[in-house]
Write a protein that holds these residues in place. Structure first.
Motif, PDB file in Angstrom:
ATOM      1  N   GLY A  12      -1.379 -20.082   1.136  1.00 40.02           N
ATOM      2  CA  GLY A  12      -0.255 -19.506   0.393  1.00 40.02           C
ATOM      3  C   GLY A  12       0.982 -20.380   0.461  1.00 40.02           C
ATOM      4  N   GLU A  13       1.167 -21.040   1.609  1.00 35.10           N
ATOM      5  CA  GLU A  13       2.302 -21.953   1.729  1.00 35.10           C
ATOM      6  C   GLU A  13       2.113 -23.163   0.819  1.00 35.10           C
ATOM      7  OE1 GLU A  13       3.053 -23.000   5.752  1.00 35.10           O
ATOM      8  OE2 GLU A  13       3.164 -20.921   6.456  1.00 35.10           O
ATOM      9  N   LEU A  14       0.889 -23.632   0.737  1.00 36.53           N
ATOM     10  CA  LEU A  14       0.609 -24.817  -0.080  1.00 36.53           C
ATOM     11  C   LEU A  14       0.850 -24.558  -1.559  1.00 36.53           C
ATOM     12  CD1 LEU A  14      -2.638 -26.124   1.661  1.00 36.53           C
ATOM     13  CD2 LEU A  14      -0.348 -27.123   1.789  1.00 36.53           C
ATOM     14  N   ILE A  15       0.548 -23.342  -2.019  1.00 36.31           N
ATOM     15  CA  ILE A  15       0.748 -23.043  -3.441  1.00 36.31           C
ATOM     16  C   ILE A  15       2.070 -22.319  -3.682  1.00 36.31           C
ATOM     17  CG2 ILE A  15      -1.738 -22.952  -3.863  1.00 36.31           C
ATOM     18  CD1 ILE A  15      -1.522 -19.910  -4.005  1.00 36.31           C
ATOM     19  N   ASN A  16       2.875 -22.151  -2.610  1.00 31.51           N
ATOM     20  CA  ASN A  16       4.188 -21.517  -2.713  1.00 31.51           C
ATOM     21  C   ASN A  16       4.074 -20.108  -3.315  1.00 31.51           C
ATOM     22  OD1 ASN A  16       6.963 -21.173  -2.533  1.00 31.51           O
ATOM     23  ND2 ASN A  16       7.385 -22.211  -4.477  1.00 31.51           N
ATOM     24  N   LEU A  17       3.267 -19.268  -2.688  1.00 29.85           N
ATOM     25  CA  LEU A  17       3.025 -17.916  -3.175  1.00 29.85           C
ATOM     26  C   LEU A  17       4.193 -17.005  -2.836  1.00 29.85           C
ATOM     27  CD1 LEU A  17       1.231 -15.733  -4.403  1.00 29.85           C
ATOM     28  CD2 LEU A  17       0.053 -15.542  -2.202  1.00 29.85           C
ATOM     29  N   ARG A  18       4.808 -16.422  -3.870  1.00 29.51           N
ATOM     30  CA  ARG A  18       5.952 -15.512  -3.705  1.00 29.51           C
ATOM     31  C   ARG A  18       5.686 -14.236  -4.498  1.00 29.51           C
ATOM     32  NH1 ARG A  18       8.756 -18.093  -6.954  1.00 29.51           N
ATOM     33  NH2 ARG A  18       7.195 -19.713  -7.187  1.00 29.51           N
ATOM     34  N   MET A  19       6.160 -13.105  -3.971  1.00 28.42           N
ATOM     35  CA  MET A  19       5.903 -11.828  -4.618  1.00 28.42           C
ATOM     36  C   MET A  19       7.175 -10.992  -4.699  1.00 28.42           C
ATOM     37  SD  MET A  19       2.278 -10.681  -2.907  1.00 28.42           S
ATOM     38  CE  MET A  19       0.779 -11.622  -3.168  1.00 28.42           C
TER      39      MET A  19
ATOM     40  N   LEU B 293       2.140  -2.360  -1.651  1.00 30.01           N
ATOM     41  CA  LEU B 293       2.512  -3.155  -0.481  1.00 30.01           C
ATOM     42  C   LEU B 293       1.294  -3.532   0.348  1.00 30.01           C
ATOM     43  CD1 LEU B 293       5.836  -1.449   0.689  1.00 30.01           C
ATOM     44  CD2 LEU B 293       5.463  -3.266  -0.994  1.00 30.01           C
ATOM     45  N   GLY B 294       0.312  -2.641   0.397  1.00 29.73           N
ATOM     46  CA  GLY B 294      -0.919  -2.968   1.106  1.00 29.73           C
ATOM     47  C   GLY B 294      -1.638  -4.128   0.466  1.00 29.73           C
ATOM     48  N   CYS B 295      -1.683  -4.134  -0.862  1.00 28.67           N
ATOM     49  CA  CYS B 295      -2.323  -5.227  -1.594  1.00 28.67           C
ATOM     50  C   CYS B 295      -1.565  -6.532  -1.379  1.00 28.67           C
ATOM     51  CB  CYS B 295      -2.386  -4.890  -3.078  1.00 28.67           C
ATOM     52  SG  CYS B 295      -3.073  -6.201  -4.113  1.00 28.67           S
ATOM     53  N   ALA B 296      -0.239  -6.486  -1.531  1.00 32.91           N
ATOM     54  CA  ALA B 296       0.575  -7.693  -1.376  1.00 32.91           C
ATOM     55  C   ALA B 296       0.433  -8.277   0.019  1.00 32.91           C
ATOM     56  CB  ALA B 296       2.037  -7.364  -1.667  1.00 32.91           C
ATOM     57  N   ALA B 297       0.481  -7.423   1.039  1.00 34.87           N
ATOM     58  CA  ALA B 297       0.367  -7.895   2.424  1.00 34.87           C
ATOM     59  C   ALA B 297      -1.013  -8.493   2.686  1.00 34.87           C
ATOM     60  CB  ALA B 297       0.644  -6.745   3.390  1.00 34.87           C
ATOM     61  N   ALA B 298      -2.053  -7.848   2.177  1.00 35.98           N
ATOM     62  CA  ALA B 298      -3.414  -8.346   2.390  1.00 35.98           C
ATOM     63  C   ALA B 298      -3.611  -9.713   1.760  1.00 35.98           C
ATOM     64  CB  ALA B 298      -4.428  -7.345   1.827  1.00 35.98           C
ATOM     65  N   VAL B 299      -3.069  -9.894   0.550  1.00 32.11           N
ATOM     66  CA  VAL B 299      -3.199 -11.180  -0.132  1.00 32.11           C
ATOM     67  C   VAL B 299      -2.470 -12.267   0.652  1.00 32.11           C
ATOM     68  CG1 VAL B 299      -2.577 -12.500  -2.186  1.00 32.11           C
ATOM     69  CG2 VAL B 299      -3.544 -10.210  -2.424  1.00 32.11           C
ATOM     70  N   GLN B 300      -1.230 -11.977   1.052  1.00 31.42           N
ATOM     71  CA  GLN B 300      -0.451 -12.979   1.780  1.00 31.42           C
ATOM     72  C   GLN B 300      -1.120 -13.350   3.101  1.00 31.42           C
ATOM     73  OE1 GLN B 300       1.752 -14.759   0.586  1.00 31.42           O
ATOM     74  NE2 GLN B 300       3.440 -13.712  -0.428  1.00 31.42           N
TER      75      GLN B 300
ATOM     76  N   GLN C  59       8.490 -18.803   0.782  1.00 33.16           N
ATOM     77  CA  GLN C  59       7.041 -18.926   0.719  1.00 33.16           C
ATOM     78  C   GLN C  59       6.386 -17.826   1.550  1.00 33.16           C
ATOM     79  OE1 GLN C  59       6.095 -22.872   2.020  1.00 33.16           O
ATOM     80  NE2 GLN C  59       6.542 -23.809   0.043  1.00 33.16           N
ATOM     81  N   ASN C  60       5.298 -17.267   1.030  1.00 33.56           N
ATOM     82  CA  ASN C  60       4.539 -16.219   1.725  1.00 33.56           C
ATOM     83  C   ASN C  60       5.401 -14.999   2.046  1.00 33.56           C
ATOM     84  OD1 ASN C  60       2.492 -18.083   1.619  1.00 33.56           O
ATOM     85  ND2 ASN C  60       1.897 -17.862   3.748  1.00 33.56           N
ATOM     86  N   GLN C  61       6.325 -14.666   1.165  1.00 36.99           N
ATOM     87  CA  GLN C  61       7.195 -13.520   1.411  1.00 36.99           C
ATOM     88  C   GLN C  61       7.106 -12.528   0.259  1.00 36.99           C
ATOM     89  OE1 GLN C  61      11.633 -14.006   1.518  1.00 36.99           O
ATOM     90  NE2 GLN C  61      11.411 -13.282   3.620  1.00 36.99           N
ATOM     91  N   ILE C  62       7.261 -11.249   0.582  1.00 34.85           N
ATOM     92  CA  ILE C  62       7.244 -10.162  -0.398  1.00 34.85           C
ATOM     93  C   ILE C  62       8.632  -9.548  -0.425  1.00 34.85           C
ATOM     94  CG2 ILE C  62       6.181  -7.967  -1.030  1.00 34.85           C
ATOM     95  CD1 ILE C  62       3.866  -8.888   1.001  1.00 34.85           C
ATOM     96  N   VAL C  63       9.319  -9.665  -1.560  1.00 37.11           N
ATOM     97  CA  VAL C  63      10.677  -9.120  -1.689  1.00 37.11           C
ATOM     98  C   VAL C  63      10.619  -7.847  -2.516  1.00 37.11           C
ATOM     99  CG1 VAL C  63      13.030  -9.566  -2.470  1.00 37.11           C
ATOM    100  CG2 VAL C  63      11.666 -11.435  -1.531  1.00 37.11           C
ATOM    101  N   MET C  64      11.244  -6.790  -2.007  1.00 37.49           N
ATOM    102  CA  MET C  64      11.118  -5.468  -2.613  1.00 37.49           C
ATOM    103  C   MET C  64      12.456  -4.915  -3.065  1.00 37.49           C
ATOM    104  SD  MET C  64       8.491  -4.167   0.284  1.00 37.49           S
ATOM    105  CE  MET C  64       9.437  -5.149   1.440  1.00 37.49           C
ATOM    106  N   ALA C  65      12.453  -4.270  -4.224  1.00 38.11           N
ATOM    107  CA  ALA C  65      13.648  -3.619  -4.751  1.00 38.11           C
ATOM    108  C   ALA C  65      14.016  -2.431  -3.872  1.00 38.11           C
ATOM    109  CB  ALA C  65      13.400  -3.168  -6.189  1.00 38.11           C
TER     110      ALA C  65
END
Length: 366
Positions: A189-196, A175-182, A227-233
């Motif tokens: 990230g919005e321009l490339i539609n980055l989703r995780m 989660l630290g990695c995902a948040a840092a990247v976003q 966009q720019n969101q991290i969805v977690m199980a």
């Protein structure tokens, strides 16, 4: 010879027990033409995993049966490079404790946290933003992603197209990695539609690919992200809470999926992934498969995916068409392979969704 990874479900197993079983395997491995490379043991989840160079699955079973009688519940043929990418090793770890009778004991669970990151199709980005800008953004994305996965001790498993699959030992690292990247990508990230999507699991389950079930669900979750969101199980939330970590306050960045919604997403997407090529696929088929009324299915889809069931089917087919059009298929073949009724209707849907025709897309190689 092929390399296999097997899974033994042994409630109450301890690291010493796994070491003893591995030692017995080593004693007789030559009788069956096997080479026992290493093992992992997960005491918390009652599982052990063996990595074996063997002529076939049957040799693995026979060796285990004679050595200690602990038969594997699943056996999967694997690529050693992929195993090392996910788990960090294909041999015994160097730092192990040696007990009497030359028994090496180590407690190294194979359970991993998987981060799946996806962006928009690069050809479409180049069409929308221009080649130079799109390529600069993607280069920035690769640099930031690889920099942050190194900072958070992640392991890049593979790069399929422009999608990252990254393995972590802990949830806080993932989660630290995902948040840092976003956060570093921000507007880009919005321009490339980055989703995780983030999920956790074991290397060998029902899938025929290493961590296949875990990656598949992480991909599903990412598809339901904004966009720019991290969805977690849901399992990520449980582990994060058990680790005593602070709550994740940024609701725009992090999205938890509860177990009921997660189960719905898995059933929905599994059925769609198996039937999207069927031109007769309709909402009633989903209702029957998921045991839901049309109104409930509609509410669920619009709530989680912000699309109606019919829109979801069309979107899935159009995304698949982007992949098929880069193979040896022409537009007509792609039309029918994706379940559309006619090339003209497919072209209309494609144009409306992506802002260019299938032919223009074909003429715009990366």
């Amino acid at each position: 010879m092929p390399i296999f990874m097997d899974r033994h479900i042994v409630p109450g197993i301890e690291a010493k027990h796994a070491a003893e079983a591995h030692r017995e395997d080593l004693k007789i491995q030559d009788e069956y033409g096997c080479r026992c490379m290493t093992y992992w043991v997960d005491e918390e989840r009652g599982s052990a995993f063996c990595l074996i160079d063997a002529p076939n699955e049957e040799a693995v079973r026979k060796m285990h049966n004679k050595a200690h009688g602990l038969m594997p519940h699943e056996i999967l043929q694997v690529n050693s490079n992929i195993v090392e990418a996910f788990l960090g090793r294909i041999a015994d770890p160097k730092d192990t404790s040696t007990l009497s009778e030359n028994l090496k004991v180590f407690n190294d669970p194979a359970f991993r946290i998987i981060l799946m990151a996806e962006t928009s199709n690069v050809r479409l980005l180049q069409h929308d933003l221009g080649k130079d800008k799109a390529n600069r953004l993607m280069t920035l994305y690769y640099e930031i992603m690889r920099n942050e996965l190194a900072n958070h001790e992640g392991r890049e498993v593979e790069l399929k197209g422009h999608n990252f699959v990254i393995s972590f030992v802990s949830v806080s690292q993932a989660l630290g990695c995902a948040a840092a990247v976003q956060k570093r990508m921000h507007v880009a990230g919005e321009l490339i539609n980055l989703r995780m999507g983030v999920n956790a699991g074991m290397p060998v389950e029902k899938s025929k690919e290493l961590f296949g079930d875990t990656i598949k669900m992480a991909k599903y979750l990412g598809a339901f992200a904004n966009q720019n969101q991290i969805v977690m199980a849901s399992i990520i939330k449980e582990i994060y809470k058990d680790d005593g970590q602070k709550s994740l306050d940024d609701k725009n960045l992090f999205k938890w999926v509860d177990p009921k919604d997660e189960n719905f997403i898995q059933l929905l997407m599994d059925f769609l992934s198996q039937n999207w090529m069927n031109p007769d696929l309709g909402v009633s088929d989903f209702c029957q498969e998921l045991s839901m009324s049309k109104s409930k299915l509609y509410r669920k889809c619009t709530s989680l995916a912000e699309m109606s069931p019919n829109e979801l089917i069309r979107e899935y087919r159009l995304q698949k068409s982007l992949e098929l059009l880069t193979t040896d298929r022409n537009i007509t073949q792609t039309t029918f392979d994706c379940g559309f009724g006619s090339p003209s209707y497919f072209t209309k849907c494609f144009q409306q969704r992506f802002g260019l025709s299938p032919m223009s897309y074909l003429k715009n190689p990366e």
